[in-house]
Design an enzyme around this catalytic site. Structure first.
Site, PDB file in Angstrom:
ATOM      1  N   TYR A 237       0.843  -1.203   0.000  1.00 56.67           N
ATOM      2  CA  TYR A 237       0.000   0.000   0.000  1.00 56.67           C
ATOM      3  C   TYR A 237       0.880   1.256   0.000  1.00 56.67           C
ATOM      4  O   TYR A 237       0.661   2.184  -0.786  1.00 56.67           O
ATOM      5  CB  TYR A 237      -0.912  -0.028   1.228  1.00 56.67           C
ATOM      6  CG  TYR A 237      -1.935   1.086   1.263  1.00 56.67           C
ATOM      7  CD1 TYR A 237      -3.076   1.050   0.469  1.00 56.67           C
ATOM      8  CD2 TYR A 237      -1.764   2.181   2.113  1.00 56.67           C
ATOM      9  CE1 TYR A 237      -4.021   2.080   0.514  1.00 56.67           C
ATOM     10  CE2 TYR A 237      -2.702   3.205   2.163  1.00 56.67           C
ATOM     11  CZ  TYR A 237      -3.829   3.143   1.360  1.00 56.67           C
ATOM     12  OH  TYR A 237      -4.757   4.160   1.401  1.00 56.67           O
TER      13      TYR A 237
ATOM     14  N   LYS B 262       1.135   4.125  -2.918  1.00 51.39           N
ATOM     15  CA  LYS B 262       0.748   5.514  -2.673  1.00 51.39           C
ATOM     16  C   LYS B 262       1.936   6.460  -2.868  1.00 51.39           C
ATOM     17  O   LYS B 262       1.761   7.594  -3.321  1.00 51.39           O
ATOM     18  CB  LYS B 262       0.145   5.651  -1.272  1.00 51.39           C
ATOM     19  CG  LYS B 262      -1.180   4.890  -1.103  1.00 51.39           C
ATOM     20  CD  LYS B 262      -2.229   5.355  -2.100  1.00 51.39           C
ATOM     21  CE  LYS B 262      -3.598   4.731  -1.877  1.00 51.39           C
ATOM     22  NZ  LYS B 262      -4.632   5.238  -2.788  1.00 51.39           N
TER      23      LYS B 262
HETATM   24  P1  NAD Z   1     -13.390   2.251   0.244  1.00 53.44           P
HETATM   25  O1  NAD Z   1     -12.945   0.832   0.351  1.00 53.44           O
HETATM   26  O2  NAD Z   1     -14.645   2.671   0.908  1.00 53.44           O
HETATM   27  O3  NAD Z   1     -13.491   2.687  -1.295  1.00 53.44           O
HETATM   28  C1  NAD Z   1     -12.625   2.192  -2.299  1.00 53.44           C
HETATM   29  C2  NAD Z   1     -13.338   2.253  -3.623  1.00 53.44           C
HETATM   30  O4  NAD Z   1     -12.488   1.726  -4.646  1.00 53.44           O
HETATM   31  C3  NAD Z   1     -14.627   1.410  -3.639  1.00 53.44           C
HETATM   32  O5  NAD Z   1     -15.603   2.093  -4.400  1.00 53.44           O
HETATM   33  C4  NAD Z   1     -14.190   0.162  -4.383  1.00 53.44           C
HETATM   34  O6  NAD Z   1     -15.252  -0.498  -5.033  1.00 53.44           O
HETATM   35  C5  NAD Z   1     -13.215   0.776  -5.386  1.00 53.44           C
HETATM   36  N1  NAD Z   1     -12.320  -0.211  -5.988  1.00 53.44           N
HETATM   37  C6  NAD Z   1     -11.507  -1.094  -5.380  1.00 53.44           C
HETATM   38  N2  NAD Z   1     -10.877  -1.844  -6.297  1.00 53.44           N
HETATM   39  C7  NAD Z   1     -11.278  -1.415  -7.515  1.00 53.44           C
HETATM   40  C8  NAD Z   1     -10.985  -1.787  -8.832  1.00 53.44           C
HETATM   41  N3  NAD Z   1     -10.133  -2.788  -9.122  1.00 53.44           N
HETATM   42  N4  NAD Z   1     -11.583  -1.127  -9.849  1.00 53.44           N
HETATM   43  C9  NAD Z   1     -12.458  -0.130  -9.601  1.00 53.44           C
HETATM   44  N5  NAD Z   1     -12.782   0.269  -8.365  1.00 53.44           N
HETATM   45  C10 NAD Z   1     -12.201  -0.371  -7.325  1.00 53.44           C
HETATM   46  O7  NAD Z   1     -12.162   3.108   0.784  1.00 53.44           O
HETATM   47  P2  NAD Z   1     -11.934   4.672   0.899  1.00 53.44           P
HETATM   48  O8  NAD Z   1     -11.382   4.891   2.245  1.00 53.44           O
HETATM   49  O9  NAD Z   1     -13.096   5.446   0.436  1.00 53.44           O
HETATM   50  O10 NAD Z   1     -10.708   4.861  -0.136  1.00 53.44           O
HETATM   51  C11 NAD Z   1     -10.763   5.708  -1.274  1.00 53.44           C
HETATM   52  C12 NAD Z   1      -9.338   6.097  -1.635  1.00 53.44           C
HETATM   53  O11 NAD Z   1      -8.810   6.919  -0.584  1.00 53.44           O
HETATM   54  C13 NAD Z   1      -8.388   4.905  -1.779  1.00 53.44           C
HETATM   55  O12 NAD Z   1      -7.498   5.135  -2.845  1.00 53.44           O
HETATM   56  C14 NAD Z   1      -7.632   4.911  -0.459  1.00 53.44           C
HETATM   57  O13 NAD Z   1      -6.378   4.314  -0.562  1.00 53.44           O
HETATM   58  C15 NAD Z   1      -7.558   6.409  -0.182  1.00 53.44           C
HETATM   59  N6  NAD Z   1      -7.320   6.744   1.213  1.00 53.44           N
HETATM   60  C16 NAD Z   1      -8.283   6.546   2.164  1.00 53.44           C
HETATM   61  C17 NAD Z   1      -8.013   6.907   3.493  1.00 53.44           C
HETATM   62  C18 NAD Z   1      -9.031   6.750   4.575  1.00 53.44           C
HETATM   63  O14 NAD Z   1      -8.709   7.083   5.729  1.00 53.44           O
HETATM   64  N7  NAD Z   1     -10.227   6.283   4.320  1.00 53.44           N
HETATM   65  C19 NAD Z   1      -6.763   7.438   3.812  1.00 53.44           C
HETATM   66  C20 NAD Z   1      -5.810   7.618   2.830  1.00 53.44           C
HETATM   67  C21 NAD Z   1      -6.095   7.284   1.515  1.00 53.44           C
END
Ligand code: NAD
Length: 253
Positions: free
Chosen positions: A159, A163
């Site tokens: 991860y 990133k």
């Molecule tokens: P989440 O799991 O709720 O959402 C992830 C989304 O990506 C979902 O809609 C899922 O269906 C989609 N997805 C996964 N694999 C896929 C694929 N192969 N093709 C198309 N879509 C796909 O998680 P989130 O927290 O909303 O994460 C969204 C983004 O934010 C991610 O890139 C995550 O790494 C980043 N992020 C989140 C946080 C946090 O605290 N939530 C922190 C840092 C970064």
């Protein structure tokens, strides 16, 4: 035109990947509230329909497109769908992402590759497809993470590498496409926001990180979406190649 007008996205067309849950839903809704039509991409089309309803409730158009971003052909098909429905793509938000936590001594090649395939490769395939059709003034935002900039106590080599890779990808696409295509490319590095992804953390993990959160709390998705709207709008017209941490101060501790 007032400064607030420069934040508007009226009649723009935005693609948001990973729009079926979590931050992607907040991003799609906020972009629509700012005036953009939104193309929604994720693998689960039934859940995309829920996000589409939220977009339409703002008065904007929504187009759900089932897409696995790990497949370059599906990324091309996504952009083709957007072009045939709306005739333009102004904004791409590379938000689709997955996470895992395996000790490096045990992580298998397939486990490592699966994360890179979605988070890094998927963002690149989608950006490449958009770069072919985007006009000057367009903008791409890659959703990185503070894990691309620092550590947070879990074993997350794949991860973190994915990133951090997005930070480099952002810089390079910004320099390739700035003058030549007039496309700005930036990244947001979120801290901790409650979503399905953070639901996977063991109990107490976020509490243990509280000391590193200068603002003393996890973030609200709306706070992240506001940064996104600014970054893709004309208000950020002179910002490119940057990774903006929205993390309550985690990366300064
Ligand atoms: P989440 O799991 O709720 O959402 C992830 C989304 O990506 C979902 O809609 C899922 O269906 C989609 N997805 C996964 N694999 C896929 C694929 N192969 N093709 C198309 N879509 C796909 O998680 P989130 O927290 O909303 O994460 C969204 C983004 O934010 C991610 O890139 C995550 O790494 C980043 N992020 C989140 C946080 C946090 O605290 N939530 C922190 C840092 C970064």
């Amino acid at each position: 035109m007032s400064v607030l007008d420069t934040f508007r996205l009226d009649d723009r067309v935005t693609i948001v990947t990973g729009a079926s849950s979590g931050l992607g839903v907040a991003f799609a809704t906020a972009l629509a509230e700012a005036g953009s039509d939104v193309v929604l991409a994720a693998r689960r089309v039934d859940k995309l329909d829920d996000t589409a309803a939220l977009v339409r409730a703002t008065g904007r158009r929504a187009l759900p497109v089932a897409t696995d971003v790990a497949d370059p052909d599906q990324c091309v098909a996504l952009v083709e769908s957007a072009m045939s429905e709306f005739g333009r793509v102004d904004v791409l938000v590379n938000n689709a992402g997955i996470s895992s936590a395996y000790p490096a001594s045990r992580e298998t090649p397939d486990q490592f590759r699966s994360i890179i395939d979605v988070n890094l490769h998927g963002s690149y395939w989608t950006a490449q497809a958009c770069g072919k059709v985007m006009q000057p003034g367009s903008s791409i935002v890659n959703i990185s993470s503070i894990l691309g900039l620092t550590t947070a106590g879990l074993p997350q080599a794949a991860y973190s590498a994915s990133k951090a890779g997005l930070v480099g990808l952002t810089r390079d696409l910004a320099q390739q496409w700035g003058t030549r295509k007039g496309i700005r490319v930036n990244a947001i590095a979120p801290g901790f926001f409650a979503t399905e992804m953070t639901d996977q953390y063991r109990d107490g993990y976020l509490d243990g990180l509280a000391l590193r959160m200068v603002l003393g709390r996890v973030g609200d998705a709306g706070e992240l979406a506001a940064t996104l709207v600014w970054l893709v709008s004309d208000a950020a017209g002179y910002v490119t190649g940057q990774t903006i941490a929205v993390d309550g101060g985690v990366t300064i501790t």
